[in-house]
Design a protein around this motif. Structure first.
Motif, PDB file in Angstrom:
ATOM      1  N   THR A   1       0.834  -1.206   0.000  1.00  0.00           N
ATOM      2  CA  THR A   1       0.000   0.000   0.000  1.00  0.00           C
ATOM      3  C   THR A   1       0.866   1.253   0.000  1.00  0.00           C
ATOM      4  O   THR A   1       0.602   2.200  -0.749  1.00  0.00           O
ATOM      5  N   ALA A   2       1.925   1.267   0.796  1.00  0.00           N
ATOM      6  CA  ALA A   2       2.818   2.429   0.842  1.00  0.00           C
ATOM      7  C   ALA A   2       3.511   2.629  -0.507  1.00  0.00           C
ATOM      8  O   ALA A   2       3.608   3.757  -1.003  1.00  0.00           O
ATOM      9  N   LEU A   3       3.987   1.540  -1.103  1.00  0.00           N
ATOM     10  CA  LEU A   3       4.622   1.635  -2.418  1.00  0.00           C
ATOM     11  C   LEU A   3       3.622   2.143  -3.459  1.00  0.00           C
ATOM     12  O   LEU A   3       3.924   3.032  -4.253  1.00  0.00           O
ATOM     13  N   TYR A   4       2.423   1.575  -3.450  1.00  0.00           N
ATOM     14  CA  TYR A   4       1.404   1.966  -4.416  1.00  0.00           C
ATOM     15  C   TYR A   4       1.041   3.441  -4.267  1.00  0.00           C
ATOM     16  O   TYR A   4       0.987   4.178  -5.253  1.00  0.00           O
ATOM     17  N   ARG A   5       0.776   3.864  -3.047  1.00  0.00           N
ATOM     18  CA  ARG A   5       0.395   5.266  -2.823  1.00  0.00           C
ATOM     19  C   ARG A   5       1.518   6.216  -3.250  1.00  0.00           C
ATOM     20  O   ARG A   5       1.255   7.299  -3.772  1.00  0.00           O
ATOM     21  N   HIS A   6       2.761   5.805  -3.049  1.00  0.00           N
ATOM     22  CA  HIS A   6       3.896   6.625  -3.460  1.00  0.00           C
ATOM     23  C   HIS A   6       3.903   6.805  -4.976  1.00  0.00           C
ATOM     24  O   HIS A   6       3.986   7.942  -5.467  1.00  0.00           O
ATOM     25  N   VAL A   7       3.823   5.707  -5.723  1.00  0.00           N
ATOM     26  CA  VAL A   7       3.872   5.835  -7.182  1.00  0.00           C
ATOM     27  C   VAL A   7       2.583   6.434  -7.742  1.00  0.00           C
ATOM     28  O   VAL A   7       2.616   7.131  -8.759  1.00  0.00           O
ATOM     29  N   GLU A   8       1.468   6.216  -7.056  1.00  0.00           N
ATOM     30  CA  GLU A   8       0.223   6.857  -7.477  1.00  0.00           C
ATOM     31  C   GLU A   8       0.361   8.373  -7.401  1.00  0.00           C
ATOM     32  O   GLU A   8      -0.029   9.093  -8.331  1.00  0.00           O
ATOM     33  N   GLN A   9       0.943   8.875  -6.310  1.00  0.00           N
ATOM     34  CA  GLN A   9       1.119  10.316  -6.176  1.00  0.00           C
ATOM     35  C   GLN A   9       2.109  10.840  -7.205  1.00  0.00           C
ATOM     36  O   GLN A   9       1.891  11.898  -7.798  1.00  0.00           O
ATOM     37  N   LEU A  10       3.194  10.104  -7.433  1.00  0.00           N
ATOM     38  CA  LEU A  10       4.138  10.502  -8.481  1.00  0.00           C
ATOM     39  C   LEU A  10       3.445  10.591  -9.837  1.00  0.00           C
ATOM     40  O   LEU A  10       3.658  11.533 -10.603  1.00  0.00           O
ATOM     41  N   ALA A  11       2.612   9.602 -10.132  1.00  0.00           N
ATOM     42  CA  ALA A  11       1.902   9.586 -11.411  1.00  0.00           C
ATOM     43  C   ALA A  11       0.950  10.776 -11.518  1.00  0.00           C
ATOM     44  O   ALA A  11       0.890  11.441 -12.560  1.00  0.00           O
ATOM     45  N   ARG A  12       0.208  11.046 -10.462  1.00  0.00           N
ATOM     46  CA  ARG A  12      -0.730  12.178 -10.481  1.00  0.00           C
ATOM     47  C   ARG A  12       0.000  13.512 -10.639  1.00  0.00           C
ATOM     48  O   ARG A  12      -0.527  14.437 -11.231  1.00  0.00           O
ATOM     49  N   ASP A  13       1.215  13.579 -10.104  1.00  0.00           N
ATOM     50  CA  ASP A  13       1.997  14.817 -10.166  1.00  0.00           C
ATOM     51  C   ASP A  13       2.813  14.961 -11.444  1.00  0.00           C
ATOM     52  O   ASP A  13       3.437  16.008 -11.652  1.00  0.00           O
ATOM     53  N   THR A  14       2.835  13.937 -12.279  1.00  0.00           N
ATOM     54  CA  THR A  14       3.651  13.955 -13.493  1.00  0.00           C
ATOM     55  C   THR A  14       2.770  14.238 -14.706  1.00  0.00           C
ATOM     56  O   THR A  14       1.893  13.439 -15.033  1.00  0.00           O
ATOM     57  N   PRO A  15       2.989  15.366 -15.370  1.00  0.00           N
ATOM     58  CA  PRO A  15       2.183  15.687 -16.553  1.00  0.00           C
ATOM     59  C   PRO A  15       2.282  14.573 -17.597  1.00  0.00           C
ATOM     60  O   PRO A  15       3.353  14.011 -17.826  1.00  0.00           O
TER      61      PRO A  15
END
Length: 163
Positions: free
Chosen positions: A109-123
């Motif tokens: 869950t921590a790994l997923y949430r981390h990359v999810e936020q990176l993805a949302r923040d990446t145009p």
């Protein structure tokens, strides 16, 4: 109290990530991977972010005084797929592994949430995808609990021998 910190993988993580990839393939797909090939693949992925990006969850536990002991507790790899339909990139989550002693502690869950936020923040990133073995019901429940849904596709392949 222990906590999880997510960090990018570095060249010195190669052997551990390769070991985990071999363990994951054996555990989930009953496949014996060639360790030398996997090690070279991980090394190439770490060296070239256009190929892959690896992330490691670090389980941090305080000890006497103000010291903290950090132990690698899981990993995932990201790759990209261009979507002409969406004019953007899908990020694929692959090579997920959490060692048995760290399971059911929120590592994925921590790994997923981390990359999810990176993805949302990446145009230009249009979403996250992953594939999962049909029989791996536990993993499917975990992914669904994080908001992922069945995309309605089956994956077919034509693997080429490299000898």
């Amino acid at each position: 109290m222990s906590q999880l910190r997510i960090r990018a993988a570095h060249a010195h993580d190669r052997d551990l990530l390769a070991q985990w990839a071999v363990a994951m393939a054996q555990e989930t797909e009953h496949k014996q991977l060639d360790a030398k090939t996997v090690r070279a693949g991980v090394e190439a992925g770490i060296a070239d972010p256009a190929k892959a990006r690896y992330f490691i969850a670090m389980h941090e536990s305080p000890v006497a005084g103000r010291e903290t002991i950090a132990a690698p507790a899981g990993t995932l790899m990201l790759t990209r797929e261009w979507s002409d339909w969406r004019n953007g990139d899908w990020w694929w989550i692959q090579s997920v592994y959490v060692p048995p002693q760290f399971r059911r502690m929120g590592v994925f869950t921590a790994l997923y949430r981390h990359v999810e936020q990176l993805a949302r923040d990446t145009p230009g990133v249009v979403g996250l995808r992953l594939y999962v073995e049909r029989e791996n019901a536990n993993a499917q429940k975990t992914y669904e609990a994080l908001g992922m849904v069945d995309a309605g596709y089956s994956i077919l392949e034509a693997e080429f021998s490299r000898q």
